[in-house]
Every structure is written in structure tokens, then in C-alpha cells.
Motif scaffolding. Sequence first.
Motif, PDB file in Angstrom:
ATOM      1  N   ARG A  65       0.776  -0.628   0.261  1.00  0.00           N
ATOM      2  CA  ARG A  65      -0.091  -0.085  -0.063  1.00  0.00           C
ATOM      3  C   ARG A  65       0.823   1.339  -0.010  1.00  0.00           C
ATOM      4  N   LEU A  66       2.079   1.670   0.744  1.00  0.00           N
ATOM      5  CA  LEU A  66       2.781   2.108   0.867  1.00  0.00           C
ATOM      6  C   LEU A  66       3.227   2.452  -0.257  1.00  0.00           C
ATOM      7  N   THR A  67       4.283   1.180  -1.320  1.00  0.00           N
ATOM      8  CA  THR A  67       4.307   1.290  -2.692  1.00  0.00           C
ATOM      9  C   THR A  67       3.438   2.126  -3.469  1.00  0.00           C
ATOM     10  N   ARG A  68       2.439   1.475  -3.785  1.00  0.00           N
ATOM     11  CA  ARG A  68       1.395   2.172  -4.342  1.00  0.00           C
ATOM     12  C   ARG A  68       0.581   3.497  -3.685  1.00  0.00           C
ATOM     13  N   LEU A  69       0.709   3.695  -2.699  1.00  0.00           N
ATOM     14  CA  LEU A  69       0.764   5.611  -2.241  1.00  0.00           C
ATOM     15  C   LEU A  69       2.153   6.198  -2.594  1.00  0.00           C
ATOM     16  N   SER A  70       3.033   6.055  -2.958  1.00  0.00           N
ATOM     17  CA  SER A  70       4.316   6.378  -3.462  1.00  0.00           C
ATOM     18  C   SER A  70       4.189   6.823  -4.885  1.00  0.00           C
ATOM     19  N   GLN A  71       4.293   5.452  -5.836  1.00  0.00           N
ATOM     20  CA  GLN A  71       3.632   5.702  -7.241  1.00  0.00           C
ATOM     21  C   GLN A  71       2.413   6.891  -7.558  1.00  0.00           C
ATOM     22  N   ASP A  72       1.199   6.417  -6.632  1.00  0.00           N
ATOM     23  CA  ASP A  72      -0.024   7.616  -6.956  1.00  0.00           C
ATOM     24  C   ASP A  72       0.766   9.059  -6.786  1.00  0.00           C
ATOM     25  N   GLY A  73       1.047   9.238  -6.147  1.00  0.00           N
ATOM     26  CA  GLY A  73       1.886  10.731  -5.495  1.00  0.00           C
ATOM     27  C   GLY A  73       2.908  11.741  -6.737  1.00  0.00           C
ATOM     28  N   LEU A  74       3.588  10.005  -7.353  1.00  0.00           N
ATOM     29  CA  LEU A  74       4.296  11.091  -8.246  1.00  0.00           C
ATOM     30  C   LEU A  74       3.743  10.438  -9.226  1.00  0.00           C
ATOM     31  N   ARG A  75       2.496  10.055  -9.963  1.00  0.00           N
ATOM     32  CA  ARG A  75       1.757  10.232 -10.579  1.00  0.00           C
ATOM     33  C   ARG A  75       1.161  11.960 -10.856  1.00  0.00           C
ATOM     34  N   ILE A  76       0.180  11.950 -10.118  1.00  0.00           N
ATOM     35  CA  ILE A  76      -0.196  13.365  -9.471  1.00  0.00           C
ATOM     36  C   ILE A  76       0.610  14.188  -9.883  1.00  0.00           C
ATOM     37  N   ASN A  77       1.886  14.290  -9.050  1.00  0.00           N
ATOM     38  CA  ASN A  77       2.414  15.167  -9.426  1.00  0.00           C
ATOM     39  C   ASN A  77       3.424  15.951 -10.749  1.00  0.00           C
ATOM     40  N   GLU A  78       3.215  14.551 -12.116  1.00  0.00           N
ATOM     41  CA  GLU A  78       3.432  15.554 -13.306  1.00  0.00           C
ATOM     42  C   GLU A  78       3.052  15.959 -14.275  1.00  0.00           C
ATOM     43  N   SER A  79       1.150  15.943 -13.292  1.00  0.00           N
ATOM     44  CA  SER A  79       0.577  16.935 -14.032  1.00  0.00           C
ATOM     45  C   SER A  79      -0.039  18.430 -13.218  1.00  0.00           C
ATOM     46  N   LEU A  80      -0.255  19.608 -14.302  1.00  0.00           N
ATOM     47  CA  LEU A  80      -0.067  21.010 -13.788  1.00  0.00           C
ATOM     48  C   LEU A  80      -1.442  21.154 -14.421  1.00  0.00           C
ATOM     49  N   ASP A  81      -2.066  20.148 -14.868  1.00  0.00           N
ATOM     50  CA  ASP A  81      -3.974  20.439 -14.323  1.00  0.00           C
ATOM     51  C   ASP A  81      -4.255  20.344 -13.179  1.00  0.00           C
ATOM     52  N   TYR A  82      -5.545  21.920 -12.887  1.00  0.00           N
ATOM     53  CA  TYR A  82      -5.540  21.056 -11.189  1.00  0.00           C
ATOM     54  C   TYR A  82      -6.918  20.494 -11.124  1.00  0.00           C
TER      55      TYR A  82
END
Length: 46
Positions: free
Chosen positions: A9-26
Motif C-alpha cells: 500500500r505504501l508503494t502504491r501511494l508513493s507511485q500515485d503521488g509521483l503520477r499526480i505530481n507530473e500534472s499541472l492541470d488542476y
Amino acid sequence: MTAEAFGERLTRLSQDGLRINESLDYPTVLQGVLDSARSLSGARCG
């Protein structure tokens, strides 16, 4: 929760955070946050 499940779960959360940070579209960022929260919590809607 086992240590293995927690680590997964921690790995998935980290991956999700990185994916979300790649976008600047609110709206895209908000949708990503909701999708991640639903996935991690097992909820059907967010």
C-alpha cells in the motif's frame, strides 16, 4: 494488516503521488487524488 500488505500500500501511494505530481492541470490532479484515495481505501465512489 501484515507488513507485506502495508509495504504494498505504501508503494502504491508513493507511485500515485509521483503520477499526480507530473500534472499541472488542476482537475487532473484532483481526479488523481480521488482515484488514489478510492483505490487505497476500497471505496466505490469518492
